[in-house]
Design a protein around this motif. Structure first.
Motif, PDB file in Angstrom:
ATOM      1  N   UNK A 152       1.372  -1.435  -0.258  1.00 24.50           N
ATOM      2  CA  UNK A 152      -0.086  -0.215   0.092  1.00 24.50           C
ATOM      3  C   UNK A 152       1.068   1.114  -0.362  1.00 24.50           C
ATOM      4  N   UNK A 153       0.690   2.248  -1.265  1.00 26.94           N
ATOM      5  CA  UNK A 153       1.862   2.902  -1.023  1.00 26.94           C
ATOM      6  C   UNK A 153       1.518   4.339   0.325  1.00 26.94           C
ATOM      7  N   UNK A 154       0.169   4.255   0.508  1.00 24.12           N
ATOM      8  CA  UNK A 154       0.296   5.207   1.958  1.00 24.12           C
ATOM      9  C   UNK A 154       0.440   5.080   3.013  1.00 24.12           C
ATOM     10  N   UNK A 155       0.497   3.721   3.290  1.00 25.19           N
ATOM     11  CA  UNK A 155       1.022   2.697   4.487  1.00 25.19           C
ATOM     12  C   UNK A 155       2.896   4.088   4.846  1.00 25.19           C
ATOM     13  N   UNK A 156       2.518   4.137   6.113  1.00 28.52           N
ATOM     14  CA  UNK A 156       3.716   5.323   6.653  1.00 28.52           C
ATOM     15  C   UNK A 156       4.984   4.120   7.144  1.00 28.52           C
ATOM     16  N   UNK A 157       4.750   2.858   7.345  1.00 28.14           N
ATOM     17  CA  UNK A 157       6.214   2.633   7.245  1.00 28.14           C
ATOM     18  C   UNK A 157       6.206   1.566   6.139  1.00 28.14           C
ATOM     19  N   UNK A 158       5.690   1.938   4.780  1.00 22.95           N
ATOM     20  CA  UNK A 158       5.850   1.035   3.420  1.00 22.95           C
ATOM     21  C   UNK A 158       7.214   0.847   3.518  1.00 22.95           C
ATOM     22  N   UNK A 159       8.519   1.541   3.294  1.00 24.30           N
ATOM     23  CA  UNK A 159       9.558   1.234   2.837  1.00 24.30           C
ATOM     24  C   UNK A 159      10.110   0.076   3.647  1.00 24.30           C
ATOM     25  N   UNK A 160      10.373   0.458   4.763  1.00 24.97           N
ATOM     26  CA  UNK A 160      10.960  -0.606   5.861  1.00 24.97           C
ATOM     27  C   UNK A 160      10.399  -1.602   5.754  1.00 24.97           C
ATOM     28  N   UNK A 161       8.817  -2.550   5.883  1.00 18.32           N
ATOM     29  CA  UNK A 161       7.923  -2.895   5.972  1.00 18.32           C
ATOM     30  C   UNK A 161       8.843  -4.111   4.536  1.00 18.32           C
ATOM     31  N   UNK A 162       8.552  -3.209   3.651  1.00 14.32           N
ATOM     32  CA  UNK A 162       9.552  -4.084   2.541  1.00 14.32           C
ATOM     33  C   UNK A 162      11.060  -4.754   1.962  1.00 14.32           C
ATOM     34  N   UNK A 163      11.542  -3.962   3.310  1.00 17.57           N
ATOM     35  CA  UNK A 163      12.552  -4.427   3.351  1.00 17.57           C
ATOM     36  C   UNK A 163      12.762  -5.455   4.289  1.00 17.57           C
ATOM     37  N   UNK A 164      12.181  -5.567   5.185  1.00 17.68           N
ATOM     38  CA  UNK A 164      11.501  -6.142   6.648  1.00 17.68           C
ATOM     39  C   UNK A 164      11.821  -7.538   5.482  1.00 17.68           C
ATOM     40  N   UNK A 165      10.100  -7.677   4.751  1.00 16.52           N
ATOM     41  CA  UNK A 165       9.734  -8.974   4.041  1.00 16.52           C
ATOM     42  C   UNK A 165      10.892  -9.107   2.988  1.00 16.52           C
ATOM     43  N   UNK A 166      11.508  -8.577   2.520  1.00 12.15           N
ATOM     44  CA  UNK A 166      12.556  -9.006   1.659  1.00 12.15           C
ATOM     45  C   UNK A 166      13.560 -10.271   2.374  1.00 12.15           C
ATOM     46  N   UNK A 167      14.487  -9.288   3.828  1.00 11.12           N
ATOM     47  CA  UNK A 167      14.883  -9.817   4.408  1.00 11.12           C
ATOM     48  C   UNK A 167      15.014 -11.315   5.010  1.00 11.12           C
ATOM     49  N   UNK A 168      13.611 -11.286   5.556  1.00 14.38           N
ATOM     50  CA  UNK A 168      13.123 -12.210   6.492  1.00 14.38           C
ATOM     51  C   UNK A 168      12.638 -13.398   5.377  1.00 14.38           C
ATOM     52  N   UNK A 169      12.329 -13.175   4.121  1.00 12.44           N
ATOM     53  CA  UNK A 169      11.670 -13.960   3.518  1.00 12.44           C
ATOM     54  C   UNK A 169      12.866 -15.126   2.460  1.00 12.44           C
ATOM     55  N   UNK A 170      13.899 -14.154   2.717  1.00 12.92           N
ATOM     56  CA  UNK A 170      15.345 -15.062   1.360  1.00 12.92           C
ATOM     57  C   UNK A 170      15.589 -15.996   1.785  1.00 12.92           C
ATOM     58  N   UNK A 171      15.067 -17.365   1.071  1.00  8.88           N
ATOM     59  CA  UNK A 171      16.075 -18.761   1.629  1.00  8.88           C
ATOM     60  C   UNK A 171      17.314 -18.330   2.193  1.00  8.88           C
ATOM     61  N   UNK A 172      17.017 -19.921   3.134  1.00  8.42           N
ATOM     62  CA  UNK A 172      18.461 -19.786   3.887  1.00  8.42           C
ATOM     63  C   UNK A 172      18.879 -18.324   4.746  1.00  8.42           C
ATOM     64  N   UNK A 173      17.487 -17.762   5.091  1.00  7.32           N
ATOM     65  CA  UNK A 173      17.788 -15.838   5.269  1.00  7.32           C
ATOM     66  C   UNK A 173      18.157 -15.921   6.831  1.00  7.32           C
ATOM     67  N   UNK A 174      17.417 -15.835   7.535  1.00  9.33           N
ATOM     68  CA  UNK A 174      17.271 -14.901   9.504  1.00  9.33           C
ATOM     69  C   UNK A 174      15.686 -15.980   8.866  1.00  9.33           C
ATOM     70  N   UNK A 175      14.444 -16.036   8.096  1.00  9.53           N
ATOM     71  CA  UNK A 175      13.295 -16.674   8.035  1.00  9.53           C
ATOM     72  C   UNK A 175      12.875 -18.029   7.771  1.00  9.53           C
ATOM     73  N   UNK A 176      14.251 -18.057   6.419  1.00  8.98           N
ATOM     74  CA  UNK A 176      13.644 -19.338   6.171  1.00  8.98           C
ATOM     75  C   UNK A 176      14.578 -20.491   5.329  1.00  8.98           C
TER      76      UNK A 176
END
Length: 139
Positions: free
Chosen positions: A115-139
């Motif tokens: 959602x473009x208007x979400x106040x923490x959008x860029x931060x959330x995008x970064x955290x999703x990229x980091x946490x869902x990466x295979x072999x990363x912090x979340x997978x």
């Protein structure tokens, strides 16, 4: 971090009822897709068909497992959200249930709709990229 910076770009791709049959106006808007923005290192690859949310290409495939869904739920908690599991997972705000992000997994790519208007959008995008990466912090 701030809202996504692609709001004006996304708005420039859309049109109103007076121009929906105007081929030349469409061709002018289509040229805007020759150079697309990147946010948090992820390229914009399109807009949600029904929702118009910008979609960002993940640099890896997402496969939903117990570990990756738990990682997603941890990120959701960090952002005061819950995960709604439908055809694909949506992150929705605990307060009011507004959808702020969705992660799609396909055989050839993974995407995050934000959602473009979400106040923490860029931060959330970064955290999703980091946490869902295979072999990363979340997978």
């Amino acid at each position: 971090m701030t809202k996504l910076t692609v709001g004006p770009y996304v708005a420039s791709l859309k049109t109103g009822p007076a121009l929906v049959r105007d081929r030349q106006a469409f061709l002018e808007r289509a040229r805007l897709r020759d150079e697309v923005p990147t946010v948090a290192g992820l390229p914009l690859v399109g807009l949600g068909g029904s929702c118009g949310k910008p979609a960002f290409l993940l640099p890896y495939l997402v496969r939903w497992t117990e570990q990756s869904t738990l990682a997603l739920e941890e990120v959701a908690t960090e952002f005061d959200c819950f995960v709604e599991y439908g055809a694909y997972p949506h992150l929705k705000l605990n307060d009011g249930g507004q959808e702020v992000a969705a992660v799609q997994d396909w055989s050839n790519m993974g995407m995050v709709f934000m959602r473009p208007g979400y106040e923490r959008g860029e931060e959330l995008l970064v955290r999703l990229r980091e946490s869902l990466e295979p072999g990363g912090s979340g997978t």
